[in-house]
Design an enzyme around this catalytic site. Structure first.
Site, PDB file in Angstrom:
ATOM      1  N   ARG A  28     -11.522  -7.048   3.547  1.00  0.00           N
ATOM      2  CA  ARG A  28     -10.500  -6.201   2.952  1.00  0.00           C
ATOM      3  C   ARG A  28     -10.065  -6.668   1.563  1.00  0.00           C
ATOM      4  O   ARG A  28     -10.143  -5.922   0.603  1.00  0.00           O
ATOM      5  CB  ARG A  28      -9.253  -6.124   3.870  1.00  0.00           C
ATOM      6  N   HIS A  74     -15.428   4.051   5.633  1.00  0.00           N
ATOM      7  CA  HIS A  74     -14.159   3.315   5.525  1.00  0.00           C
ATOM      8  C   HIS A  74     -13.061   4.071   6.272  1.00  0.00           C
ATOM      9  O   HIS A  74     -12.301   4.836   5.663  1.00  0.00           O
ATOM     10  CB  HIS A  74     -13.789   3.162   4.046  1.00  0.00           C
ATOM     11  N   TYR A 119      -6.702  17.654  -6.987  1.00  0.00           N
ATOM     12  CA  TYR A 119      -6.640  18.180  -8.353  1.00  0.00           C
ATOM     13  C   TYR A 119      -7.618  17.490  -9.314  1.00  0.00           C
ATOM     14  O   TYR A 119      -7.924  18.035 -10.365  1.00  0.00           O
ATOM     15  CB  TYR A 119      -5.222  18.038  -8.919  1.00  0.00           C
TER      16      TYR A 119
END
Length: 447
Positions: A28, A74, A119
């Site tokens: 991680r 993931h 967006y």
């Protein structure tokens, strides 16, 4: 009644926390030395390459990339994954961004002001080819994804030490890393020097790499001796100071320390004016725009204002001067967390890169030898094409018959049988011999 296991809380807690700590450290928060990436960053780059989002391609919606990343590789939150993707696209956060973003991807003044992933659009940058160019079955270790349905690369075969070029930051359980970014040319030259002369000392490398190179510019005020000590021990503090120039009664700051916000600095200076700690400033303006991303203007009461004491006061009380912790901690090639100095880090990466290059050559050589073997089989049967066609048409076991009649291997016989009769009839001996000659020359070169 279902079966279950019992164990003391103390033992269970220790075991569970140890597993959690290993996971956070190795999978991680701490980057691998090979490609300088954390797992989420590696998976984003790999998923985008699988989507065909090259630097020369059209960008796609970020939601498409995030969907692929969390769905295939993931399985974590989409917002956390997208935030990691945004950091990889911000030129003020990364020395060489691996992603080119279209839309609102945040600003240096407010890095978290980026638009939602529905967006924005993105594709890989040209720099990403440094990480991906040699990616194949031979150069990388391939591991199963979280549900075992797909394969993903454990590391990318980076052609440059990205861990130093782009740097890294992360906090794990009992460990953290703070690797500052560096100049790509200086790091490349240092690698070449180490390859030519493995006994190169840290002092010699320090002449090539004088210090970190942050994406926002500004100047590092550490002495060369301090920087040398940081590179020797792998830990220390970097002091960074904003750059300015004067125009009549104006003092203009055009480069700020890494992760410094111009709006915060303006507020800090305004507080100094309000408390009358600073009296020489008449007005502050933020003139930052697209052409000049950083332009903080101080309008002074006189063009003689702005002595050394004035600047020292600003540096001491605002983010015009910041310190950055350095901690060269990474996951080494044996999957162990390591802290080292600059020389050991570069040497470890070069050892890894050498293995990558050798694996790439071996893979190419194996492919060439396989083709050479097949072409030699085709040359063997060239003068007996009619007989070969008769065997294929009339024999119950043409594979074994071809092997026995022409002393062919399994692979050669299979290749002949899989070749269309039309193609067999069009075979020309001189073309086969020319191809064999070319293949043998390439194989000799690789050897």
């Amino acid at each position: 009644m279902s079966n279950y296991e019992q164990s003391p809380v103390e033992i269970y807690a220790k075991s569970s926390y140890r597993k959690y700590a290993y996971y956070v450290i190795l999978d991680r928060a701490i980057p691998r030395i090979e490609d300088g990436l954390k797992p989420v960053q590696r998976r984003i780059v790999y998923a985008m390459s699988e989507l065909g989002l090259k630097a020369t391609s059209k960008p796609k919606k970020s939601s498409r990339t995030i969907g692929d990343v969390i769905g295939k590789f993931h399985p974590h939150g989409d917002s956390a994954c997208y935030e990691a993707m945004v950091l990889m696209a911000q030129p003020f956060s990364l020395r060489h961004p691996t992603i080119i973003g279209q839309g609102n991807w945040g600003s240096a003044d407010d890095p978290k002001s980026f638009a939602a992933f529905r967006y924005t659009e993105a594709k890989l940058s040209q720099y990403s080819q440094v990480l991906l160019k040699d990616l194949n079955a031979a150069t990388s270790e391939w591991i199963a994804n979280f549900d075992g349905t797909l394969k993903e690369p454990a590391t990318l075969p980076a052609r440059l030490p990205n861990i130093l070029i782009n740097g890294a930051m992360g906090i794990a359980v009992g460990l953290s890393t703070d690797i500052p970014p560096h100049n790509i040319t200086e790091i490349t030259n240092a690698c070449i020097t180490l390859l030519k002369k493995p006994q190169t000392s840290l002092e010699e490398l320090h002449k090539i790499i004088p210090g970190p190179d942050f994406p926002t510019g500004a100047e590092i005020t550490n002495s060369p001796e301090e920087l040398l000590d940081i590179y020797k021990t792998g830990q220390g503090i970097i002091r960074q100071r904003a750059k300015h120039f004067k125009e009549d009664d104006l003092i203009i700051f055009n480069e700020l320390p890494f992760q410094a916000s111009s709006s915060k600095i303006i507020k800090q200076i305004a507080d100094l004016i309000q408390t009358k700690k600073v009296t020489q400033i008449r007005q502050i303006r933020d003139e930052s725009d697209e052409e000049s991303p950083i332009r903080v203007v101080l309008i002074m009461r006189s063009n003689r204002c702005g002595n050394e004491a004035f600047f020292n006061l600003l540096y001491a009380n605002t983010d015009l001067e910041k310190t950055h912790r350095v901690n060269l901690t990474y996951i080494n090639t044996e999957r162990l967390p390591t802290q080292s100095g600059l020389v050991d880090l570069l040497q470890s990466w070069l050892d890894y890169r050498e293995k990558c290059v050798l694996s790439r050559f071996r893979h190419a050589l194996n492919m060439l030898n396989a083709r050479i073997h097949i072409v030699e089989g085709l040359i063997t049967i060239f003068d007996y094409l009619d007989e070969v066609i008769e065997i294929i048409r009339h024999e119950d076991e043409p594979h074994q018959k071809l092997k026995d009649r022409f002393k062919l291997s399994d692979i050669q016989a299979t290749s002949i049988l899989e070749t269309k009769l039309k193609q067999l009839g069009r075979l020309q001996e001189h073309q086969l011999k020319e191809e064999l000659k070319k293949l043998l020359a390439e194989a000799a070169h690789l050897e």
